[in-house]
Design an enzyme around this catalytic site. Structure first.
Site, mmCIF file in Angstrom:
data_model
loop_
_atom_site.group_PDB
_atom_site.id
_atom_site.type_symbol
_atom_site.label_atom_id
_atom_site.label_comp_id
_atom_site.label_asym_id
_atom_site.label_seq_id
_atom_site.Cartn_x
_atom_site.Cartn_y
_atom_site.Cartn_z
ATOM 1 N N CYS A 124 0.915 -1.162 0.082
ATOM 2 C CA CYS A 124 -0.111 -0.027 0.267
ATOM 3 C C CYS A 124 0.719 1.338 -0.022
ATOM 4 O O CYS A 124 1.979 1.168 0.842
ATOM 5 C CB CYS A 124 -0.899 -0.010 1.346
ATOM 6 S SG CYS A 124 -1.834 1.308 1.320
ATOM 7 N N PRO A 125 0.570 2.312 -0.738
ATOM 8 C CA PRO A 125 -0.706 2.337 -1.620
ATOM 9 C C PRO A 125 -0.373 2.168 -3.078
ATOM 10 O O PRO A 125 -1.572 2.308 -3.895
ATOM 11 C CB PRO A 125 -0.999 3.816 -1.499
ATOM 12 C CG PRO A 125 0.590 4.482 -1.446
ATOM 13 C CD PRO A 125 1.312 3.534 -0.634
#
Length: 197
Positions: A17-18
């Site tokens: 992430c992201p």
């Protein structure tokens, strides 16, 4: 296993992430309305992240299939009338949050990153509720509290802040840019291990 037809297959394996969201957003822009994308990811938190991102953008999250270590997420691009990416209106900078923490203000700091991310580095006294668990754990929070939501970059915390606001939490603020650029005090599992030795 029956395979699901997708117009585009996006390889986001090995990314944390992201990045699966960033790559999905970029790929989604190249799709025509109604087309389906298969996002292949190995980040276990990507299911909740992609689901929440789709909900906030108006795209349709169709589901996820586990294929060994790979999660195959399926999304359908909505029509341009349907897409309306929302951002939580109340935002605070890392520096302004640090001032509040140092002044011992009566606030709740909610960290919505995955539990492993939290374990390795978090702000002392932050409550850990990963974004994917927020729906079923909201009752652990008080709707009247001043809640500051933090994640790694401000994306997951934005989605979490929107969810909380929709459920009647009245004073929710997204922390931007989040832990990726946090320079204040932190606590982590390594420090705890050293103290125990």
């Amino acid at each position: 296993m029956e395979s699901i037809k997708a117009n585009v297959i996006l390889d986001a394996k090995g990314l944390a992430c992201p990045m699966p969201i960033v790559k999905t957003k970029k790929a989604m822009n190249t799709l025509e309305e109604g087309q389906v994308i298969e996002v292949q990811a190995t980040d276990k938190g990507s299911r909740a992240d992609i689901q929440a991102w789709a909900q906030s953008t108006g795209h349709q999250y169709l589901g996820t299939i586990e294929d060994g270590d790979v999660l195959k997420h399926y999304l359908r691009k909505s029509s341009s009338e349907e897409v309306n990416e929302k951002n939580h209106p109340n935002v605070i900078s890392n520096e302004d949050l640090e001032v509040k923490i140092n002044a011992n203000e009566d606030i709740v700091l909610l960290d919505v990153r995955e539990s492993a991310e939290y374990a390795f580095n978090h702000i002392p006294n932050a409550i850990s509720i990963p974004l994917g668990e927020l729906e079923e754990r909201m009752d652990q929070l008080n709707k009247e509290d001043e809640i500051y939501v933090i994640c790694r970059t401000g994306n997951r915390s934005d989605l979490a802040a929107q969810k909380l606001s929709k459920k009647g939490f009245t004073n929710v603020v997204n922390v931007v840019p989040g832990m990726s650029q946090w320079s204040g005090k932190t606590s982590n599992i390594k420090k705890k291990i050293l103290l125990m030795e």
